[in-house]
Motif scaffolding. Structure first.
Motif, mmCIF file in Angstrom:
data_model
loop_
_atom_site.group_PDB
_atom_site.id
_atom_site.type_symbol
_atom_site.label_atom_id
_atom_site.label_comp_id
_atom_site.label_asym_id
_atom_site.label_seq_id
_atom_site.Cartn_x
_atom_site.Cartn_y
_atom_site.Cartn_z
ATOM 1 N N HIS A 1 9.204 2.311 12.461
ATOM 2 C CA HIS A 1 8.131 3.201 12.013
ATOM 3 C C HIS A 1 8.672 4.233 11.024
ATOM 4 N N PHE A 2 8.317 4.015 9.742
ATOM 5 C CA PHE A 2 8.673 4.965 8.680
ATOM 6 C C PHE A 2 7.567 6.004 8.589
ATOM 7 N N PHE A 3 7.877 7.134 7.974
ATOM 8 C CA PHE A 3 6.881 8.198 7.820
ATOM 9 C C PHE A 3 6.521 8.342 6.352
ATOM 10 N N ALA B 1 7.990 -6.774 -2.511
ATOM 11 C CA ALA B 1 6.774 -6.344 -1.815
ATOM 12 C C ALA B 1 5.701 -7.389 -2.046
ATOM 13 N N ARG B 2 5.086 -7.820 -0.960
ATOM 14 C CA ARG B 2 4.051 -8.847 -1.073
ATOM 15 C C ARG B 2 2.714 -8.282 -0.600
ATOM 16 N N ASP B 3 1.678 -8.512 -1.411
ATOM 17 C CA ASP B 3 0.336 -8.073 -1.022
ATOM 18 C C ASP B 3 -0.635 -9.204 -1.336
ATOM 19 N N VAL B 4 -1.805 -9.171 -0.700
ATOM 20 C CA VAL B 4 -2.822 -10.181 -0.996
ATOM 21 C C VAL B 4 -3.671 -9.754 -2.197
ATOM 22 N N GLY C 1 0.832 -1.202 0.000
ATOM 23 C CA GLY C 1 0.000 0.000 0.000
ATOM 24 C C GLY C 1 0.863 1.247 0.000
ATOM 25 N N ILE C 2 0.329 2.325 0.573
ATOM 26 C CA ILE C 2 1.030 3.608 0.589
ATOM 27 C C ILE C 2 2.426 3.429 1.180
ATOM 28 N N MET C 3 2.498 2.779 2.337
ATOM 29 C CA MET C 3 3.781 2.672 3.035
ATOM 30 C C MET C 3 4.645 1.547 2.484
ATOM 31 N N GLY C 4 4.047 0.383 2.254
ATOM 32 C CA GLY C 4 4.823 -0.775 1.817
ATOM 33 C C GLY C 4 5.545 -0.512 0.508
ATOM 34 N N THR D 1 7.859 -4.187 12.424
ATOM 35 C CA THR D 1 6.493 -3.776 12.078
ATOM 36 C C THR D 1 6.438 -2.263 11.948
ATOM 37 N N ASN D 2 5.721 -1.819 10.915
ATOM 38 C CA ASN D 2 5.624 -0.374 10.646
ATOM 39 C C ASN D 2 4.374 0.233 11.292
ATOM 40 N N THR D 3 3.838 -0.436 12.315
ATOM 41 C CA THR D 3 2.627 0.104 12.940
ATOM 42 C C THR D 3 2.824 1.549 13.395
ATOM 43 N N SER D 4 1.761 2.367 13.268
ATOM 44 C CA SER D 4 1.856 3.755 13.721
ATOM 45 C C SER D 4 1.527 3.860 15.200
ATOM 46 N N GLN D 5 0.674 2.958 15.691
ATOM 47 C CA GLN D 5 0.280 3.139 17.081
ATOM 48 C C GLN D 5 -0.111 1.879 17.839
ATOM 49 N N PRO E 1 -2.566 -3.442 6.910
ATOM 50 C CA PRO E 1 -3.450 -2.482 7.585
ATOM 51 C C PRO E 1 -3.305 -2.469 9.116
ATOM 52 N N GLU E 2 -3.635 -1.304 9.677
ATOM 53 C CA GLU E 2 -3.465 -1.066 11.117
ATOM 54 C C GLU E 2 -4.559 -1.782 11.915
ATOM 55 N N VAL E 3 -4.616 -3.095 11.773
ATOM 56 C CA VAL E 3 -5.625 -3.902 12.467
ATOM 57 C C VAL E 3 -4.860 -5.027 13.155
ATOM 58 N N ILE F 1 -5.044 -8.661 11.886
ATOM 59 C CA ILE F 1 -4.401 -8.895 10.574
ATOM 60 C C ILE F 1 -2.892 -8.980 10.778
ATOM 61 N N LYS F 2 -2.352 -8.055 11.555
ATOM 62 C CA LYS F 2 -0.892 -8.047 11.751
ATOM 63 C C LYS F 2 -0.432 -9.335 12.433
ATOM 64 N N ARG F 3 -1.155 -9.744 13.461
ATOM 65 C CA ARG F 3 -0.742 -10.949 14.189
ATOM 66 C C ARG F 3 -0.787 -12.177 13.280
ATOM 67 N N GLU G 1 -4.531 -6.120 -7.510
ATOM 68 C CA GLU G 1 -4.815 -4.738 -7.895
ATOM 69 C C GLU G 1 -3.886 -3.777 -7.137
ATOM 70 N N GLN G 2 -3.723 -4.059 -5.847
ATOM 71 C CA GLN G 2 -2.873 -3.204 -5.020
ATOM 72 C C GLN G 2 -1.413 -3.314 -5.460
ATOM 73 N N LEU G 3 -1.002 -4.508 -5.880
ATOM 74 C CA LEU G 3 0.383 -4.674 -6.356
ATOM 75 C C LEU G 3 0.615 -3.804 -7.584
HETATM 76 N N1 LIG Z 1 -0.261 5.995 5.691
HETATM 77 C C1 LIG Z 1 0.557 6.586 6.552
HETATM 78 O O1 LIG Z 1 0.702 7.820 6.566
HETATM 79 C C2 LIG Z 1 1.352 5.755 7.531
HETATM 80 C C3 LIG Z 1 2.485 6.304 8.139
HETATM 81 C C4 LIG Z 1 3.257 5.496 9.020
HETATM 82 C C5 LIG Z 1 2.858 4.205 9.296
HETATM 83 N N2 LIG Z 1 1.708 3.697 8.707
HETATM 84 C C6 LIG Z 1 1.341 2.304 9.031
HETATM 85 O O2 LIG Z 1 1.752 1.487 7.952
HETATM 86 C C7 LIG Z 1 0.867 0.361 7.840
HETATM 87 C C8 LIG Z 1 0.297 0.312 6.430
HETATM 88 O O3 LIG Z 1 -0.365 1.529 6.178
HETATM 89 P P1 LIG Z 1 -0.715 2.028 4.697
HETATM 90 O O4 LIG Z 1 -1.130 3.449 4.836
HETATM 91 O O5 LIG Z 1 0.381 1.649 3.777
HETATM 92 O O6 LIG Z 1 -2.008 1.138 4.388
HETATM 93 P P2 LIG Z 1 -2.615 0.702 2.980
HETATM 94 O O7 LIG Z 1 -4.039 0.372 3.235
HETATM 95 O O8 LIG Z 1 -2.264 1.695 1.919
HETATM 96 O O9 LIG Z 1 -1.804 -0.653 2.632
HETATM 97 C C9 LIG Z 1 -1.984 -1.859 3.317
HETATM 98 C C10 LIG Z 1 -1.841 -2.978 2.308
HETATM 99 O O10 LIG Z 1 -1.793 -4.224 2.985
HETATM 100 C C11 LIG Z 1 -2.436 -5.179 2.145
HETATM 101 N N3 LIG Z 1 -2.747 -6.357 2.920
HETATM 102 C C12 LIG Z 1 -3.841 -6.672 3.642
HETATM 103 N N4 LIG Z 1 -3.707 -7.889 4.212
HETATM 104 C C13 LIG Z 1 -2.469 -8.339 3.834
HETATM 105 C C14 LIG Z 1 -1.749 -9.525 4.093
HETATM 106 N N5 LIG Z 1 -2.269 -10.490 4.841
HETATM 107 N N6 LIG Z 1 -0.508 -9.659 3.542
HETATM 108 C C15 LIG Z 1 0.021 -8.679 2.773
HETATM 109 N N7 LIG Z 1 -0.644 -7.524 2.483
HETATM 110 C C16 LIG Z 1 -1.866 -7.383 3.017
HETATM 111 C C17 LIG Z 1 -3.620 -4.440 1.564
HETATM 112 O O11 LIG Z 1 -4.092 -5.054 0.376
HETATM 113 C C18 LIG Z 1 -3.002 -3.054 1.307
HETATM 114 O O12 LIG Z 1 -2.477 -2.964 -0.001
HETATM 115 C C19 LIG Z 1 -0.181 0.546 8.936
HETATM 116 O O13 LIG Z 1 0.227 -0.155 10.076
HETATM 117 C C20 LIG Z 1 -0.136 2.047 9.197
HETATM 118 O O14 LIG Z 1 -0.576 2.388 10.497
HETATM 119 C C21 LIG Z 1 0.972 4.429 7.822
#
Ligand SMILES: NC(=O)c1ccc[n+]([C@@H]2O[C@H](COP(=O)([O-])OP(=O)(O)OC[C@H]3O[C@@H](n4cnc5c(N)ncnc54)[C@H](O)[C@@H]3O)[C@@H](O)[C@H]2O)c1
Length: 287
Positions: A139-141, A28-31, A9-12, A114-118, A89-91, A94-96, A34-36
């Motif tokens: 934690h990247f920005f 980079a691996r995604d499920v 996604g945005i960060m990955g 892990t790049n979790t924000s919180q 995603p920040e859930v 899902i992360k676990r 379309e997102q890839l």
């Molecule tokens: N967006 C920001 O500004 C920002 C900044 C710092 C940290 N973060 C953190 O980075 C993480 C990702 O945020 P984002 O903004 O990139 O979210 P995003 O929704 O853009 O991307 C998340 C991606 O994960 C994919 N995904 C879902 N389940 C998956 C799985 N089982 N395996 C692989 N991929 C899977 C989704 O398809 C999606 O493409 C979150 O923890 C968020 O809190 C975000």
């Protein structure tokens, strides 16, 4: 070095690009296919901007693009990886779940970040059982290729050497690193900034100054590139309300959201994405 990034996604996609720009093999691996595709496009567009502004030569940009791969295959991503960075995603669940899957496939000596924000690093790490001490917050920005900071966070059980490895990784990627030594909601950055914005919202609600003047005061008085209110509109006020509600639970009353903020979210004034927040958006408003 092989860097696996989970979630494109945005960060990955940005983290994968950053690793490729540093000379690493990034996968980079995604499920979602379309997102890839979107992730690959984002990397291409960003590298083209780097080349256009001559921060990279065309050859360097092409070589970096050649070092990033996108896949749905988890084994292809994490097999043989030196580093695994999770940006799904920040859930919590899902992360676990993702980390449980990774553990079965990644080398036993890979750095796990892990790049979790919180979310709590300790709680995510608990899913790894005996391997919990391997997980560290990295934690990247946003966007990772532009933002200089990496905040490294120690979970309750994180081994000190993983903190050192995370720091070394951040520095290798050309970032500046700070270490949050205790896993605590908001870490350093989100905790400090959340309360600064809250005070700005309180001043606005008390009628101390207009939103424009509060933002201008912070921009020009402290050299912030954006004011806390305009940046709040950009990030989404629902996301902010969610974040400070969590911080209030952890750190107490001083983070309690104001009634005005709750009302804005209830009224769907979420910022840019809904056309109104602290400011009104659209051509007629010049924003
Ligand atoms: N967006 C920001 O500004 C920002 C900044 C710092 C940290 N973060 C953190 O980075 C993480 C990702 O945020 P984002 O903004 O990139 O979210 P995003 O929704 O853009 O991307 C998340 C991606 O994960 C994919 N995904 C879902 N389940 C998956 C799985 N089982 N395996 C692989 N991929 C899977 C989704 O398809 C999606 O493409 C979150 O923890 C968020 O809190 C975000």
């Amino acid at each position: 070095m092989k860097v696996a990034v989970l979630g494109a996604g945005i960060m990955g996609s940005g983290i994968a690009q950053l690793a490729a720009m540093a000379g690493d093999e990034a996968v980079a691996r995604d499920v979602s296919e379309e997102q890839l595709g979107r992730g690959a496009q984002a990397v291409e567009r960003s590298l083209a901007r780097f080349a256009k502004s001559q921060r990279l030569t065309t050859e360097e940009a092409e070589a970096a693009r050649g070092r990033v791969r996108f896949t749905t295959d988890l084994d292809e991503a994490v097999g043989g990886a030196d580093v695994v960075i999770e940006a799904v995603p920040e859930v919590l669940e899902i992360k676990r779940e993702v980390w449980r899957e990774v553990l079965a496939l990644a080398p036993p000596d890979a750095l796990l970040g892990t790049n979790t924000s919180q979310l709590s690093i300790t709680t995510i790490a608990a899913a790894l059982g005996d391997d919990a001490p391997r997980l560290v917050g990295i934690h990247f920005f946003n966007p990772p290729v532009m933002m200089k900071l990496v905040e490294v966070i120690a979970g309750l059980q994180t081994r000190p050497e993983e903190i050192d490895r995370a720091r070394a990784l951040g520095e290798r990627l050309g970032r500046e690193v700070v270490v949050c030594r205790k896993d605590s909601p908001g870490f350093i950055t989100s905790r400090a900034y959340a309360i600064l914005r809250l005070e700005c919202i309180r001043m606005l609600e008390e009628g101390i100054a207009t939103a424009e003047d509060i933002d201008k005061a912070l921009r020009l008085g402290f050299n912030f590139p954006m004011g806390p209110l305009e940046l709040g509109d950009m990030n989404g006020l629902d996301t902010y309300l969610h974040a400070i509600s969590g911080l209030a639970e952890a750190h107490g009353e001083r983070f309690r959201p104001t009634v005005g903020l709750r009302n804005m979210v209830a009224a769907n004034r979420l910022g840019r994405k809904t056309g109104a927040g602290f400011y009104e958006y659209g051509e007629e408003n010049g924003r």
